[in-house]
Design a protein around this motif. Sequence first.
Motif, PDB file in Angstrom:
ATOM      1  N   PHE A  25       0.841  -1.902  -0.580  1.00  0.00           N
ATOM      2  CA  PHE A  25       0.013  -0.378   0.010  1.00  0.00           C
ATOM      3  C   PHE A  25       0.834   1.116  -0.276  1.00  0.00           C
ATOM      4  CE2 PHE A  25      -1.733   3.565   2.481  1.00  0.00           C
ATOM      5  CZ  PHE A  25      -3.144   3.846   1.617  1.00  0.00           C
ATOM      6  N   ASN A  26       1.853   1.271   0.762  1.00  0.00           N
ATOM      7  CA  ASN A  26       3.114   2.386   0.715  1.00  0.00           C
ATOM      8  C   ASN A  26       3.702   3.068  -0.550  1.00  0.00           C
ATOM      9  OD1 ASN A  26       2.399   2.875   3.645  1.00  0.00           O
ATOM     10  ND2 ASN A  26       3.767   1.341   4.224  1.00  0.00           N
ATOM     11  N   TRP A  72      -4.980  14.593   5.158  1.00  0.00           N
ATOM     12  CA  TRP A  72      -4.678  13.088   4.817  1.00  0.00           C
ATOM     13  C   TRP A  72      -3.701  13.479   4.554  1.00  0.00           C
ATOM     14  CZ3 TRP A  72      -3.446   8.315   5.360  1.00  0.00           C
ATOM     15  CH2 TRP A  72      -3.268   7.418   4.273  1.00  0.00           C
ATOM     16  N   GLY A  73      -3.648  14.258   3.579  1.00  0.00           N
ATOM     17  CA  GLY A  73      -2.728  15.412   2.378  1.00  0.00           C
ATOM     18  C   GLY A  73      -1.756  15.731   2.527  1.00  0.00           C
ATOM     19  N   LYS A  92       4.570  11.990   5.903  1.00  0.00           N
ATOM     20  CA  LYS A  92       5.249  11.005   6.328  1.00  0.00           C
ATOM     21  C   LYS A  92       4.808  10.316   4.959  1.00  0.00           C
ATOM     22  CE  LYS A  92       4.741   6.446   9.196  1.00  0.00           C
ATOM     23  NZ  LYS A  92       3.401   6.342  10.467  1.00  0.00           N
ATOM     24  N   SER A  93       6.427   9.663   3.921  1.00  0.00           N
ATOM     25  CA  SER A  93       5.549   9.606   2.684  1.00  0.00           C
ATOM     26  C   SER A  93       5.466   7.687   3.109  1.00  0.00           C
ATOM     27  CB  SER A  93       6.756   9.565   1.910  1.00  0.00           C
ATOM     28  OG  SER A  93       7.548   8.704   1.939  1.00  0.00           O
ATOM     29  N   ARG A  94       5.117   6.573   3.352  1.00  0.00           N
ATOM     30  CA  ARG A  94       4.798   6.030   4.267  1.00  0.00           C
ATOM     31  C   ARG A  94       4.406   6.106   4.745  1.00  0.00           C
ATOM     32  NH1 ARG A  94       7.528   2.802   0.370  1.00  0.00           N
ATOM     33  NH2 ARG A  94       6.949   0.228   1.394  1.00  0.00           N
ATOM     34  N   GLN A 133       5.866  15.221  13.964  1.00  0.00           N
ATOM     35  CA  GLN A 133       5.940  16.752  14.216  1.00  0.00           C
ATOM     36  C   GLN A 133       4.693  17.222  13.443  1.00  0.00           C
ATOM     37  OE1 GLN A 133       7.145  18.563  16.934  1.00  0.00           O
ATOM     38  NE2 GLN A 133       8.735  16.423  17.283  1.00  0.00           N
ATOM     39  N   GLY A 134       3.195  17.117  14.302  1.00  0.00           N
ATOM     40  CA  GLY A 134       2.462  17.422  12.633  1.00  0.00           C
ATOM     41  C   GLY A 134       1.493  17.732  14.092  1.00  0.00           C
TER      42      GLY A 134
END
Length: 505
Positions: free
Chosen positions: A164-165, A337-338, A344-346, A359-360
């Motif tokens: 999925f990633n 989500w975007g 976190k790309s994966r 960090q978010g």
Amino acid sequence: MTRYILRRLAISFGVLLVGSFLMYILTINSGDPLEDLRQSTANNREVLIEGRIATMGLDNPWYERYWDWLTGVAGCFTGNCDLGTDRSGTDVLSMLGQSASATLRLVTIATFAAIIIGIIVGILTAIRQYSGFDYVVTFLTFLFFSLPVFWAAVLLKEYGAIRFNDWIADPQISPLQAVIVGVVLGFILQGVMGGPMKRRLFTAGSTAAFAIIALLYFTYVGWWRSPALGPVIVILVSVAFAVGLTALISGLGNRKVLYSTLATVAVGSVLYFALDPLLEEPNWWLLFGLLASAVVVGLVAGYFLGGYSRGQAMGLAAVTAVFMAGMTFTDHLVYAWGGFLELKSRPISTIGASTPNFQGDFWETTLDWGTQLILPSILLTLVSVATYSRYTRSSMLETMNQDYVRTARSKGLSERTVITKHAFRNALIPITTIVALDFAALIGGAVITETVFGWRGMGAMFREGLANVDPDPVMAFFLVTGTAAVIMNLLADLAYASLDPRIRR
């Protein structure tokens, strides 16, 4: 009822006391806590041995050590809780706080998901007994029930995380893939809905067409990486839920209840826009407060609009309010989500309960917390949903063959009323027992799941304590699981009395 509860609490306390004694004896006699140090070649080996003996109190008799642990647990009732330390001197209470939060959120989500899905599937298979849908669900439930947990976990990590990633980095769905997914969904839904062949073909065709168009449209506009629901979808889905819930429980002919649920959606629609500034960067206390307020709104709407069905209207309006609050929460998560993918790309991790040094903002952190739960929650849910669906099916079939159900049908009551108000209520009694036992069993069963997914939960604490012949972490695990079993069984007994008034006497 009060006497009964107090008597059950006293018996449960005795069971926990005896169980804790046996667990302590078995743990301290399962090996040598100094074995690793005896085999050490370090120059200060004797000093290390003496330090561990002092830390673990190995120079005291076993009954003194058990008594010290027991008095420390008793101090929890006065606010001076002391669960001891592990062999390295780390406070077990602080370890338990971190471990229990990870395990309990995993087990709680899996339990509620399994209950909802299992009961719904069980009712459908009982109504559609010996149909193709019934045979397929029966096969799948036995398959899920017999799945080796560690093997299923590896498959989930491969297809639910790694692949999925890879796909979400550049999400593309070809027309052929969309057609395959649409046909499969159409086939499944027509099996669930049933009916004559003409109705089945219409259900399968419309579902397949909708799924194909939606998948291709989402791919074209890049929805997979920048999704959004928006107020229109939230309100329409909430209206559909309100109408469907009323039709299922009360019937659309009961206008008072229908107006109550729709009024709740109307108020929620206004609050959706009014509260938007508060939800840009909220906290959990604010969200829980807003959820409680939503329930109050539903209760008030049902009270003033419910008429002669006031009690039922209040209940259904409150459920509708909770659903719409959940849709609003989901809407903000989907919108975030975007930004989450940029951090976190994966997104789906295969190891750990959270991303180190992530960090978010609030919504991105919640997404990180939630994506870590997806795979282990699915695994535990699949195992439990098989049990709930089979018990619900057998209990519903037994109940639907009772004389009072046949009498209800002979009176001309609708099949919906017969199933929801007569059969299902009595079918819940044996299911309640399974819920009580399964919650505690899931905590114990989560040991394997946590190991495969690298969670630092109670399973890891129990496993390491047992391997090190360290009784305090093991006893902390027993304390939580044993108390959970006692509380769930007590709640099951109270549910019996609510479902069947004869039990109260």
